[in-house]
Design a protein around this motif. Structure first.
Motif, PDB file in Angstrom:
ATOM      1  N   ARG A 286     -61.148  32.223  33.441  1.00 50.71           N
ATOM      2  CA  ARG A 286     -61.755  32.099  32.106  1.00 50.71           C
ATOM      3  C   ARG A 286     -62.694  30.894  32.059  1.00 50.71           C
ATOM      4  NH1 ARG A 286     -61.481  35.302  28.354  1.00 50.71           N
ATOM      5  NH2 ARG A 286     -59.252  35.706  28.464  1.00 50.71           N
ATOM      6  N   ALA A 287     -62.271  29.758  32.604  1.00 55.26           N
ATOM      7  CA  ALA A 287     -63.116  28.562  32.617  1.00 55.26           C
ATOM      8  C   ALA A 287     -64.390  28.803  33.424  1.00 55.26           C
ATOM      9  CB  ALA A 287     -62.341  27.374  33.185  1.00 55.26           C
TER      10      ALA A 287
ATOM     11  N   PHE B 216     -70.130  29.541  33.529  1.00 54.77           N
ATOM     12  CA  PHE B 216     -71.247  30.336  34.016  1.00 54.77           C
ATOM     13  C   PHE B 216     -72.178  30.729  32.876  1.00 54.77           C
ATOM     14  CE2 PHE B 216     -73.027  34.580  34.885  1.00 54.77           C
ATOM     15  CZ  PHE B 216     -73.858  34.256  35.947  1.00 54.77           C
ATOM     16  N   TYR B 217     -71.623  31.256  31.800  1.00 49.22           N
ATOM     17  CA  TYR B 217     -72.497  31.689  30.697  1.00 49.22           C
ATOM     18  C   TYR B 217     -73.075  30.516  29.921  1.00 49.22           C
ATOM     19  CZ  TYR B 217     -72.259  36.522  31.748  1.00 49.22           C
ATOM     20  OH  TYR B 217     -72.417  37.717  32.390  1.00 49.22           O
ATOM     21  N   ASP B 218     -72.392  29.375  29.902  1.00 50.16           N
ATOM     22  CA  ASP B 218     -73.012  28.179  29.326  1.00 50.16           C
ATOM     23  C   ASP B 218     -74.270  27.819  30.120  1.00 50.16           C
ATOM     24  OD1 ASP B 218     -70.970  28.045  27.456  1.00 50.16           O
ATOM     25  OD2 ASP B 218     -69.941  26.357  28.421  1.00 50.16           O
TER      26      ASP B 218
ATOM     27  N   ALA C 197     -79.773  26.786  31.167  1.00 50.28           N
ATOM     28  CA  ALA C 197     -80.555  26.348  32.329  1.00 50.28           C
ATOM     29  C   ALA C 197     -81.805  27.202  32.501  1.00 50.28           C
ATOM     30  CB  ALA C 197     -79.691  26.428  33.596  1.00 50.28           C
ATOM     31  N   PRO C 198     -82.907  26.603  32.924  1.00 54.14           N
ATOM     32  CA  PRO C 198     -84.138  27.379  33.139  1.00 54.14           C
ATOM     33  C   PRO C 198     -83.934  28.558  34.099  1.00 54.14           C
ATOM     34  CG  PRO C 198     -84.600  25.029  33.277  1.00 54.14           C
ATOM     35  CD  PRO C 198     -83.104  25.176  33.185  1.00 54.14           C
TER      36      PRO C 198
ATOM     37  N   VAL D  80     -70.314  39.849  26.926  1.00 56.33           N
ATOM     38  CA  VAL D  80     -70.387  39.533  28.352  1.00 56.33           C
ATOM     39  C   VAL D  80     -69.296  38.593  28.850  1.00 56.33           C
ATOM     40  CG1 VAL D  80     -72.829  40.055  28.607  1.00 56.33           C
ATOM     41  CG2 VAL D  80     -72.139  37.727  28.068  1.00 56.33           C
ATOM     42  N   ARG D  81     -68.909  37.625  28.076  1.00 53.34           N
ATOM     43  CA  ARG D  81     -67.871  36.707  28.546  1.00 53.34           C
ATOM     44  C   ARG D  81     -66.539  37.431  28.696  1.00 53.34           C
ATOM     45  NH1 ARG D  81     -69.359  30.764  27.367  1.00 53.34           N
ATOM     46  NH2 ARG D  81     -71.525  30.920  26.749  1.00 53.34           N
TER      47      ARG D  81
END
Length: 126
Positions: free
Chosen positions: A15-16, A21-23, A28-29, A47-48
């Motif tokens: 989960r973390a 990843f989605y953060d 991020a560019p 998606v999460r």
């Protein structure tokens, strides 16, 4: 034989990883194109949850995604999305950062890196 889920510390670590990843994808560019691809598909609302369910099964744990959708065929899941080589590279780069940030390392990390690299490259369809 232990599963990758067990080796990395269980479902809370999966989960973390997904959250991190989605953060990264959302900020991020190098995540911008992947974010755009999600908007071309089913959006971000799910998606999460979906990636957590998929990765649990992908890592040898409970197959939540398959229980809900009846399969875990990555090509079928992504067939509606045009994925370029650069998209696969960007996804892998963002995932590498998420794995690093989540503290996943050792033999399990090697197995994950190998599996993710293979999976990302086989999804290229554009």
């Amino acid at each position: 034989m232990t599963t990758v889920v067990e080796e990395i510390g269980g479902e809370p670590v999966v989960r973390a990883l997904v959250e991190r990843f989605y953060d990264i994808i959302e900020t991020a560019p190098e995540g911008a194109r992947i974010l755009d691809l999600h908007f071309q598909g089913h959006g971000l609302a799910h998606v999460r949850v979906e990636q957590f369910g998929f990765l649990c099964g992908f890592f040898g744990g409970r197959r939540y995604y398959a229980e809900q959708h009846g399969h875990m065929n990555l090509r079928e899941i992504h067939a509606h999305v045009p994925i370029r080589v650069q998209d696969a590279e960007d996804w892998l780069g963002c995932m590498q950062r998420a794995l690093d940030d989540t503290g996943i390392h050792g033999p399990a990390r090697v197995r994950i890196d190998t599996a993710f690299d293979r999976a990302a490259r086989m999804l290229v369809n554009a």
